[in-house]
Scaffold this motif. Structure first.
Motif: not given
Length: 354
Positions: A92-96, A119-121, A310-323
């Motif tokens: 699982g790769v947590c990037r676009g 994830r970073n939209a 794309g550098a926000t805390r929400q992006t990082a959390m969203r990325a982990a959640d998606i994978v």
């Protein structure tokens, strides 16, 4: 009991991965192993035959030894890694996009690869609007001057003042998840939005209240502001070249938060100095980082940031959640939602999603 290996980094941290997994799966039935890569303190780059990776092939092999599932943002998953990891069944790769994974090697090894689109939209869209406003109103330049002790009244002179978004025609090149959010935000400012994206259906554009144009040249010639949101493909590489830039109305603003390869950067200093371009706002570059003597560094109407959209805390959390959600589906013998190599699904007796 499945083993999950986590190759985290300073942005999507081990704790974010663990927390996301614990919300989605029964942690008591799973064991974890985690390492932390040096990114972003150390830049990513090409590792083996994959791009935008951090760490070494040997590091990755050690991290995933015996693991059934591996999660990462930046670790290189090359053919050597898959050859050395016979137990691995999912990455699982947590990037676009999983550019740090050799998809053909994964498919040959029967390993499913998932990723984290969108994830970073929100972050990237907000940043693009922020850069647009910064360029149109010269915010960074005047901020720097004031901090250096200059309170200049001539910033109120006609030839120096900025322009408003309200009533301006903004052209969006690309209308995926990020472009749609940008359009919604800019419409709230009162901007008129036109879009060039041959892959977006007219019904979507009409429902969003934006105007589709037939070609890139039309968009450029009509837009006071142009913001790039297209994917980088062989067809879009350097789509905004010197000829295209000269189609812009005099004094137009150009914003690029998408990919450096979409734009020819060489003409920009001359176009700014001549006034053909009023300002540029850039977060991505054809060479990253740009060299220290890059001409745009001394242009007052160039706003430049170091690939931070794309550098926000929400992006990082969203990325982990998606994978993590796709891991839960995989462990439950359901097809993950975001599969990069669907050819593996039949090998794993999973049904492709419609």
């Amino acid at each position: 009991m499945p083993m999950i290996a986590i190759a985290a980094d300073g942005f999507v941290t081990p704790d974010l991965f663990r927390s996301a997994l614990e919300r989605e799966i029964d942690g008591a039935a799973t064991t974890f192993r985690a390492i932390t890569l040096d990114w972003p303190q150390e830049p990513f780059g090409e590792v083996g035959d994959v791009l935008e990776a951090s760490g070494t092939i040997e590091e990755t092999i050690d991290a995933v030894a015996g693991a059934h599932i591996a999660l990462t943002q930046m670790a290189p998953f090359t053919a050597e890694v898959f050859d050395a990891s016979p137990d691995l069944r999912m990455v699982g790769v947590c990037r676009g996009g999983p550019v740090n994974v050799d998809l053909q090697a994964a498919t040959d090894a029967g390993v499913l690869v998932t990723f984290a689109p969108g994830r970073n939209a929100q972050a990237a869209a907000e940043f693009a609007v922020g850069l647009t406003l910064s360029a149109m109103r010269r915010i960074p330049f005047t901020n720097s001057e004031l901090k250096n002790g200059a309170w200049r009244g001539d910033h109120y002179a006609w030839e120096n003042v900025g322009v408003e978004l309200h009533g301006a025609t903004v052209g969006l090149v690309g209308y995926g998840a990020i472009g749609r959010i940008v359009a919604r935000i800019l419409k709230a400012f009162g901007a008129d939005i036109i879009v060039y994206d041959p892959y977006t259906d007219s019904a979507t554009l009409a429902s969003d209240g934006v105007e589709a144009v037939d070609g890139l040249d039309e968009l450029l010639s009509r837009s006071a502001v142009v913001s790039l949101h297209a994917r980088l493909t062989p067809e879009t590489e350097r789509m905004i070249d010197e000829r295209a830039l000269n189609l812009l109305p005099r004094g137009a603003v150009l914003v690029n938060t998408a990919r450096g390869g979409l734009l020819d950067y060489a003409p920009l200093p001359g176009l700014l100095q001549s006034g053909r371009l009023g300002a540029v706002a850039l977060d991505v570059y054809d060479v990253e980082p740009p060299p220290g003597d890059w001409p745009l560094f001394v242009e007052p109407n160039a706003v430049v940031t170091p690939h931070l959209a794309g550098a926000t805390r929400q992006t990082a959390m969203r990325a982990a959640d998606i994978v993590a959600r796709d891991v839960a589906r995989f462990l439950d013998d359901r097809t993950p939602l975001h599969v990069a190599n669907p050819a593996v699904l039949t090998t794993l007796n999973l049904v492709p999603t419609s």
